[in-house]
Design a protein around this motif. Structure first.
Motif, PDB file in Angstrom:
ATOM      1  N   THR A 198       0.614  -1.568  -0.179  1.00 36.57           N
ATOM      2  CA  THR A 198       0.120   0.291  -0.177  1.00 36.57           C
ATOM      3  C   THR A 198       0.954   0.938  -0.029  1.00 36.57           C
ATOM      4  O   THR A 198       1.411   1.343   0.168  1.00 36.57           O
ATOM      5  CB  THR A 198      -1.040  -0.061   1.228  1.00 36.57           C
ATOM      6  OG1 THR A 198      -1.621   1.270   1.293  1.00 36.57           O
ATOM      7  CG2 THR A 198       0.233   0.112   2.700  1.00 36.57           C
ATOM      8  N   GLY A 199       0.270   2.475  -0.632  1.00 31.03           N
ATOM      9  CA  GLY A 199       1.195   3.833  -0.383  1.00 31.03           C
ATOM     10  C   GLY A 199       0.111   5.002   0.095  1.00 31.03           C
ATOM     11  O   GLY A 199       0.923   5.973  -0.480  1.00 31.03           O
ATOM     12  N   GLY A 200      -0.568   4.735   0.634  1.00 26.72           N
ATOM     13  CA  GLY A 200      -1.475   5.513   1.200  1.00 26.72           C
ATOM     14  C   GLY A 200      -1.499   5.420   3.268  1.00 26.72           C
ATOM     15  O   GLY A 200      -1.374   4.634   3.780  1.00 26.72           O
ATOM     16  N   ASN A 201      -3.232   5.691   2.974  1.00 24.04           N
ATOM     17  CA  ASN A 201      -3.439   5.994   4.385  1.00 24.04           C
ATOM     18  C   ASN A 201      -3.348   4.254   5.388  1.00 24.04           C
ATOM     19  O   ASN A 201      -2.818   4.497   6.112  1.00 24.04           O
ATOM     20  CB  ASN A 201      -4.712   7.142   4.193  1.00 24.04           C
ATOM     21  CG  ASN A 201      -5.184   8.152   3.986  1.00 24.04           C
ATOM     22  OD1 ASN A 201      -3.981   9.480   4.549  1.00 24.04           O
ATOM     23  ND2 ASN A 201      -6.061   8.912   3.085  1.00 24.04           N
ATOM     24  N   ALA A 202      -3.394   3.749   4.283  1.00 23.10           N
ATOM     25  CA  ALA A 202      -4.025   2.888   4.941  1.00 23.10           C
ATOM     26  C   ALA A 202      -2.486   1.724   5.599  1.00 23.10           C
ATOM     27  O   ALA A 202      -2.516   1.262   6.803  1.00 23.10           O
ATOM     28  CB  ALA A 202      -4.228   1.268   3.766  1.00 23.10           C
ATOM     29  N   ALA A 203      -1.157   2.756   5.013  1.00 19.93           N
ATOM     30  CA  ALA A 203      -0.377   2.399   5.543  1.00 19.93           C
ATOM     31  C   ALA A 203      -0.107   3.057   7.033  1.00 19.93           C
ATOM     32  O   ALA A 203       0.696   2.028   7.693  1.00 19.93           O
ATOM     33  CB  ALA A 203       1.436   2.851   4.287  1.00 19.93           C
ATOM     34  N   VAL A 204      -0.868   4.163   7.152  1.00 14.26           N
ATOM     35  CA  VAL A 204      -0.114   5.142   8.408  1.00 14.26           C
ATOM     36  C   VAL A 204      -1.480   4.524   9.441  1.00 14.26           C
ATOM     37  O   VAL A 204      -0.345   4.350  10.795  1.00 14.26           O
ATOM     38  CB  VAL A 204      -0.920   7.073   8.380  1.00 14.26           C
ATOM     39  CG1 VAL A 204      -0.404   7.061   9.745  1.00 14.26           C
ATOM     40  CG2 VAL A 204       0.276   7.010   6.903  1.00 14.26           C
TER      41      VAL A 204
END
Length: 363
Positions: free
Chosen positions: A84-90
């Motif tokens: 993943t590259g977005g908010n899911a990673a955070v």
């Protein structure tokens, strides 16, 4: 036997930590979006940007960790890996830290320290992969090499989210009944993994609600054409420019049979609508919230023009200052060959009482 008992105790502890976090966070607000009272139609936005990690992905990540722990896929000290590259990673890095687990996000594209910063601030690591579509294979490989667990949100998120009661869906409908006295005519969401739309669709059917579910879909995404044609393997092979929603292929977590309508939304319209949300609420929302608003206003217009009273509910998917450098910046939009001005005019005229007249594509 001792190892099994220890594993069970750790799982109970971990799920207890996740449950306590959920209770501490509590519900997010349902915010009225001002429309003319003469229309007899109301619009509400559920503000998921108030989550601890700033987006609707916070709920999804919590559900995925709970599901994986309860299923025995995540155990004490195990490395957790996601593509993943977005908010899911955070959000996932947040919950990995909560449970004392190493976390690795496999991100698409070339290395960008700014993209990795939020994950690293939570103790996670990032690895960038080219070409972008190679992230899935890379995440599987890295998880296997570490003896860890590949979360695979595009497969498992749809199954992990509780759709019967204690969930985004249950919270949204309970709050709407308190605010409006009934159920909404439409609920409007975007689709990334498809998990949020699936959980809402199942909740509606499980409880026999009169509400209908609409999914908004950006340019280049496979969800609208896949839904419209019934092709479960539809693929565009092109990335979405709207962070968090739209996919180059039909993901297994997107369940077309649970969706009443899919609305294709031009990316420039998403940008224009995101700016309207910021002007009305002060929140520097991402493009996906703009996509939500554009689709919601489309349905508001339909209800108004048919003389049907009721309401539409959608989400503030996320908000962050970093969006001021992208969706809210004219230079960024021009660099993406996006002109939000005609769509901004449509929204302004409509909110002033005019007709809903989106510009024709290619006009």
């Amino acid at each position: 036997m001792a190892d099994s008992e220890h594993s069970t105790r750790w799982a109970a502890w971990a799920i207890g930590r996740l449950t306590a976090e959920s209770e501490q966070v509590g519900p997010t607000r349902l915010v009225p979006f001002r429309l003319s009272p003469e229309w007899g139609v109301a619009l509400y936005l559920k503000d998921e940007s108030a989550q601890p990690t700033g987006s609707v992905k916070h709920r999804v990540a919590r559900a995925m960790f709970r599901y994986a722990v309860a299923s025995g896929r995540i155990t004490e000290g195990m490395t957790v890996v996601e593509a993943t590259g977005g908010n899911a990673a955070v959000a996932q890095a947040y919950f990995a830290r909560l449970l004392g687990l190493p976390y690795l996000a496999v991100m698409p594209g070339r290395a960008e320290p700014a993209r990795a910063a939020a994950v690293e601030a939570l103790g996670g690591r990032c690895e960038f992969v080219m070409p972008p579509l190679a992230i899935y294979e890379a995440a599987q490989r890295l998880a296997a090499e570490a003896g860890g667990h590949y979360l695979d949100q595009f497969t498992w998120a749809e199954r992990a989210i509780d759709w019967r009661g204690d969930s985004l869906a249950g919270e949204l409908f309970d709050q709407h009944r308190e605010a409006a006295g009934d159920d909404p005519q439409w609920v409007v969401v975007g689709a990334g993994t498809g998990a949020t739309s699936a959980s809402l669709g199942r909740h509606i059917r499980y409880h026999g609600l009169p509400s209908r579910l609409a999914v908004v879909d950006p340019e280049n995404s496979a969800y609208f054409p896949g839904w419209a044609t019934g092709a479960a393997d539809y693929a565009t092979g092109m990335p979405s420019r709207i962070e968090g929603i739209g996919r180059p292929r039909m993901e297994p977590g997107f369940v077309p049979s649970l969706v009443d309508l899919v609305i294709p939304v031009p990316d420039a319209a998403s940008v224009a609508a995101a700016r309207v949300v910021r002007a009305r609420t002060g929140l520097a929302v991402g493009g996906a919230t703009g996509t939500n608003l554009w689709g919601a206003l489309h349905l508001v217009a339909e209800l108004r023009d048919r003389g049907v009273e009721g309401s539409v509910v959608s989400l503030v998917g996320d908000a962050a200052d970093r969006h001021l450098r992208t969706y809210h910046d004219d230079g960024w939009a021009a660099g993406k060959n996006l002109d939000p001005a005609p769509y901004a005019t449509v929204i302004e005229n409509f909110l002033a009482g005019g007709r809903w007249l989106p510009p024709r594509r290619g006009a």
